[in-house]
Design a protein around this motif. Structure first.
Motif, PDB file in Angstrom:
ATOM      1  N   GLY A   1       0.801  -1.218   0.000  1.00  0.00           N
ATOM      2  CA  GLY A   1       0.000   0.000   0.000  1.00  0.00           C
ATOM      3  C   GLY A   1       0.830   1.263   0.000  1.00  0.00           C
ATOM      4  N   GLY A   2       1.930   1.264   0.775  1.00  0.00           N
ATOM      5  CA  GLY A   2       2.798   2.439   0.822  1.00  0.00           C
ATOM      6  C   GLY A   2       3.411   2.738  -0.523  1.00  0.00           C
ATOM      7  N   LEU A   3       3.841   1.704  -1.230  1.00  0.00           N
ATOM      8  CA  LEU A   3       4.414   1.888  -2.563  1.00  0.00           C
ATOM      9  C   LEU A   3       3.349   2.392  -3.535  1.00  0.00           C
ATOM     10  N   GLY A   4       2.113   1.915  -3.373  1.00  0.00           N
ATOM     11  CA  GLY A   4       1.026   2.378  -4.224  1.00  0.00           C
ATOM     12  C   GLY A   4       0.760   3.869  -4.055  1.00  0.00           C
ATOM     13  N   LEU A   5       0.744   4.350  -2.802  1.00  0.00           N
ATOM     14  CA  LEU A   5       0.544   5.785  -2.553  1.00  0.00           C
ATOM     15  C   LEU A   5       1.731   6.593  -3.069  1.00  0.00           C
ATOM     16  N   CYS A   6       2.929   6.030  -2.927  1.00  0.00           N
ATOM     17  CA  CYS A   6       4.138   6.677  -3.407  1.00  0.00           C
ATOM     18  C   CYS A   6       4.069   6.875  -4.935  1.00  0.00           C
ATOM     19  N   ASN A   7       3.701   5.814  -5.631  1.00  0.00           N
ATOM     20  CA  ASN A   7       3.602   5.884  -7.086  1.00  0.00           C
ATOM     21  C   ASN A   7       2.472   6.801  -7.538  1.00  0.00           C
ATOM     22  N   THR A   8       1.393   6.850  -6.755  1.00  0.00           N
ATOM     23  CA  THR A   8       0.297   7.771  -7.069  1.00  0.00           C
ATOM     24  C   THR A   8       0.781   9.214  -7.008  1.00  0.00           C
ATOM     25  N   ALA A   9       1.547   9.541  -5.957  1.00  0.00           N
ATOM     26  CA  ALA A   9       2.087  10.897  -5.818  1.00  0.00           C
ATOM     27  C   ALA A   9       3.019  11.241  -6.972  1.00  0.00           C
ATOM     28  N   LEU A  10       3.887  10.305  -7.350  1.00  0.00           N
ATOM     29  CA  LEU A  10       4.811  10.549  -8.463  1.00  0.00           C
ATOM     30  C   LEU A  10       4.049  10.707  -9.778  1.00  0.00           C
ATOM     31  N   LEU A  11       3.017   9.914  -9.957  1.00  0.00           N
ATOM     32  CA  LEU A  11       2.209   9.997 -11.174  1.00  0.00           C
ATOM     33  C   LEU A  11       1.568  11.382 -11.299  1.00  0.00           C
ATOM     34  N   LEU A  12       1.020  11.888 -10.194  1.00  0.00           N
ATOM     35  CA  LEU A  12       0.395  13.219 -10.199  1.00  0.00           C
ATOM     36  C   LEU A  12       1.426  14.304 -10.478  1.00  0.00           C
ATOM     37  N   ALA A  13       2.602  14.167  -9.854  1.00  0.00           N
ATOM     38  CA  ALA A  13       3.654  15.177 -10.021  1.00  0.00           C
ATOM     39  C   ALA A  13       4.174  15.191 -11.450  1.00  0.00           C
ATOM     40  N   PHE A  14       4.457  14.021 -12.009  1.00  0.00           N
ATOM     41  CA  PHE A  14       5.001  13.956 -13.369  1.00  0.00           C
ATOM     42  C   PHE A  14       3.960  14.389 -14.403  1.00  0.00           C
ATOM     43  N   GLU A  15       2.696  14.054 -14.149  1.00  0.00           N
ATOM     44  CA  GLU A  15       1.651  14.503 -15.071  1.00  0.00           C
ATOM     45  C   GLU A  15       1.588  16.018 -15.102  1.00  0.00           C
ATOM     46  N   ASP A  16       1.651  16.645 -13.934  1.00  0.00           N
ATOM     47  CA  ASP A  16       1.626  18.110 -13.875  1.00  0.00           C
ATOM     48  C   ASP A  16       2.869  18.696 -14.535  1.00  0.00           C
ATOM     49  N   GLY A  17       4.037  18.081 -14.255  1.00  0.00           N
ATOM     50  CA  GLY A  17       5.271  18.590 -14.839  1.00  0.00           C
ATOM     51  C   GLY A  17       5.317  18.488 -16.348  1.00  0.00           C
ATOM     52  N   SER A  18       4.646  17.478 -16.889  1.00  0.00           N
ATOM     53  CA  SER A  18       4.648  17.303 -18.343  1.00  0.00           C
ATOM     54  C   SER A  18       3.762  18.325 -19.058  1.00  0.00           C
ATOM     55  N   LYS A  19       2.955  19.066 -18.277  1.00  0.00           N
ATOM     56  CA  LYS A  19       2.027  20.034 -18.867  1.00  0.00           C
ATOM     57  C   LYS A  19       2.426  21.491 -18.643  1.00  0.00           C
ATOM     58  N   VAL A  20       3.537  21.740 -17.923  1.00  0.00           N
ATOM     59  CA  VAL A  20       3.919  23.126 -17.634  1.00  0.00           C
ATOM     60  C   VAL A  20       4.298  23.836 -18.922  1.00  0.00           C
ATOM     61  N   PRO A  21       4.016  25.133 -19.022  1.00  0.00           N
ATOM     62  CA  PRO A  21       4.386  25.889 -20.224  1.00  0.00           C
ATOM     63  C   PRO A  21       5.900  25.912 -20.395  1.00  0.00           C
ATOM     64  N   LEU A  22       6.351  25.833 -21.633  1.00  0.00           N
ATOM     65  CA  LEU A  22       7.787  25.844 -21.901  1.00  0.00           C
ATOM     66  C   LEU A  22       8.362  27.244 -21.738  1.00  0.00           C
ATOM     67  N   ILE A  23       9.386  27.343 -20.904  1.00  0.00           N
ATOM     68  CA  ILE A  23      10.138  28.599 -20.733  1.00  0.00           C
ATOM     69  C   ILE A  23      11.603  28.252 -20.944  1.00  0.00           C
TER      70      ILE A  23
END
Length: 481
Positions: free
Chosen positions: A347-369
């Motif tokens: 379960g801990g690894l599942g929550l860990c991967n969920t957090a990383l998934l949310l973070a990477f998804e957001d990072g992949s959408k940031v405007p390019l500067i």
């Protein structure tokens, strides 16, 4: 074999097997044959001899409420009628087998010491906790629910909720009752009962607070616990509440978790008990240690959720990078601790991967500067593709029939992770509908949700949400595949 892990066996075959003269393994609460055939399984209650006293009808709370004689004793009598042939020891065994491996918020030694040989001797809060355990370990009906004619599964849930409300109305509260609230909230999360779960977690927070603010309401044997035992009980309930609160917040969008403003004070409360679990000599199978890992992962998940919804973009960006680095370190530690082949059940690894998934998804959408976010966006996109592939490869053997899922060890938290990965792949297919690899991954992830949906109904909710965001063309291609 220990009593915690022994199989529960009835004295007689179930009603269906007995009527149809089939071989019944007499497993409780459902026999193996009825489970495989996805049929309703019932056991006949022991009959009272004709020379004995006439059994009274099963008491119901609403009867006593109407008569004006409703008491804690009446409520307990009504609850224990729901247990049928199950004994207190059977309920303890059910908890040890199907909840404790992934959500150990109840102290087994102390629960065992409070359980008696018969239900008549058990106090009200013990009966209510046992009812919550039976609820959470019950497999849902195979046929769709009808609100006008709810199944026994749904009826048991509604009965447990009403019993909990009646206990509250009687002014009774205890560690065990708060743990009951947590398990019922967990049930609602696992089966996708929203907004019920969102409301219930708030009630659990208040009930936990009331233990300190209104200690006189504790009418259970827990008042005899020493300071060390009370401290451990406090840690168990607050860990359970915080983990669920943070998970529900992720499910509920940008709104913060209820306990976020109190996180520091609660962490200070829990720190003396949880911190020793980080030492290398600690037994990693210890319930407190396992709960601590789940708690730690939920804390980082809440940080990601806070940062992604922060109004201060510059500060949020730096905080996000720092939290992601911590998550990757924790992910590495957890992978080393749990070993190969059991990542699905961590379960801990599942929550860990969920957090990383949310973070990477957001990072992949940031405007390019140029020179600022260009490299970060590239890393986030690459990392997002990698983690989606890892999630897909983890669940693929179960969808191909190469491995069977042991639902006793499967935490429901993993279902949101798979749903989120499927939602991301669905978004990719909107931009490239002819991607064979994307279709393959989406098919695997959706099939996994269908399989797990037989145990945790929340998967059905996730599949409906996925269907709403999937084009008719993609849905047709998935069906044909």
């Amino acid at each position: 074999m220990s009593t915690e892990r022994r199989e529960l066996i009835a004295k007689k075959a179930c009603t269906r097997c007995s009527t149809q003269k089939r071989r019944c393994d007499k497993a409780i609460p459902y026999c193996g044959l009825c489970t495989r055939l996805r049929q309703t399984c019932k056991y006949e209650l022991p009959r009272v001899s004709s020379s004995g006293p006439t059994p009274s009808p099963s008491p119901r709370p609403e009867i006593f409420l109407g008569s004006g004689t409703f008491t804690p004793s009446h409520l307990k009598d009504a609850i224990i009628q729901k247990f049928g042939p199950l004994t207190p020891e059977d309920t303890l065994s059910a908890y040890c087998r199907a909840i404790e491996p992934w959500f150990p918020i109840v102290s087994i030694p102390r629960l065992r010491s409070r359980l008696s040989l018969t239900w008549d001797e058990a106090p009200l809060d013990v009966a209510l906790l046992c009812l919550s355990i039976i609820l959470l370990t019950t497999t849902p009906a195979s046929s769709p629910e009808d609100d006008n004619d709810p199944s026994e599964f749904k009826s048991l849930y509604l009965y447990t909720k009403s019993s909990m409300t009646a206990t509250e109305g009687l002014g009774i509260n205890s560690f065990l009752i708060v743990q009951s609230r947590i398990l019922v909230t967990l049930f609602e999360v696992a089966h996708g009962f929203y907004p019920a779960a969102y409301i219930s977690i708030g009630a659990a927070v208040r009930a936990a607070d009331a233990l300190e603010i209104h200690p006189g309401a504790d009418a259970s044997p827990s008042h005899s616990l020493d300071d060390g035992a009370k401290r451990e009980e406090t840690v168990l309930i607050w860990c359970g509440i915080l983990i669920l609160d943070r998970y529900i917040a992720i499910e509920s969008g940008p709104h913060p978790s209820l306990t976020r403003l109190r996180s520091q004070s609660l962490h200070d409360l829990l720190k003396p008990t949880l911190c020793p679990t980080h030492l290398h000599h600690q037994d990693r199978t210890n319930p407190i240690c396992r709960l601590a890992r789940l708690f730690e992962a939920s804390s980082l998940l809440d940080k990601i959720h806070t940062t992604l919804n922060s109004p201060t973009a510059e500060h949020a960006f730096k905080e996000l990078i720092s939290t992601v680095e911590t998550l990757i370190n924790l992910q590495t530690i957890l992978n080393e601790e749990i070993g190969d082949g059991v990542q699905l059940y961590a379960g801990g690894l599942g929550l860990c991967n969920t957090a990383l998934l949310l973070a990477f998804e957001d990072g992949s959408k940031v405007p390019l500067i140029a020179g600022v976010t260009e490299n970060c966006k590239s890393v986030a996109t690459t990392s997002l593709i990698s983690i989606v592939s890892t999630i897909t490869s983890t669940v693929e053997p179960f969808t191909l029939g190469m491995q069977s899922i042991d639902f006793n060890f499967l935490p429901p938290f993993v279902t949101f992770l798979v749903h989120k990965a499927a939602a991301i792949v669905t978004g990719w297919l909107l931009m490239d509908s002819d991607s064979n690899e994307g279709m393959r991954k989406l098919r695997i992830l959706r099939n996994f949700l269908r399989i797990v949906g037989e145990r945790w109904l929340g998967c059905e909710r996730y599949l409906k949400l996925l269907n709403e965001d999937t084009t008719p063309r993609t849905l047709k291609a998935l069906e044909q595949g």
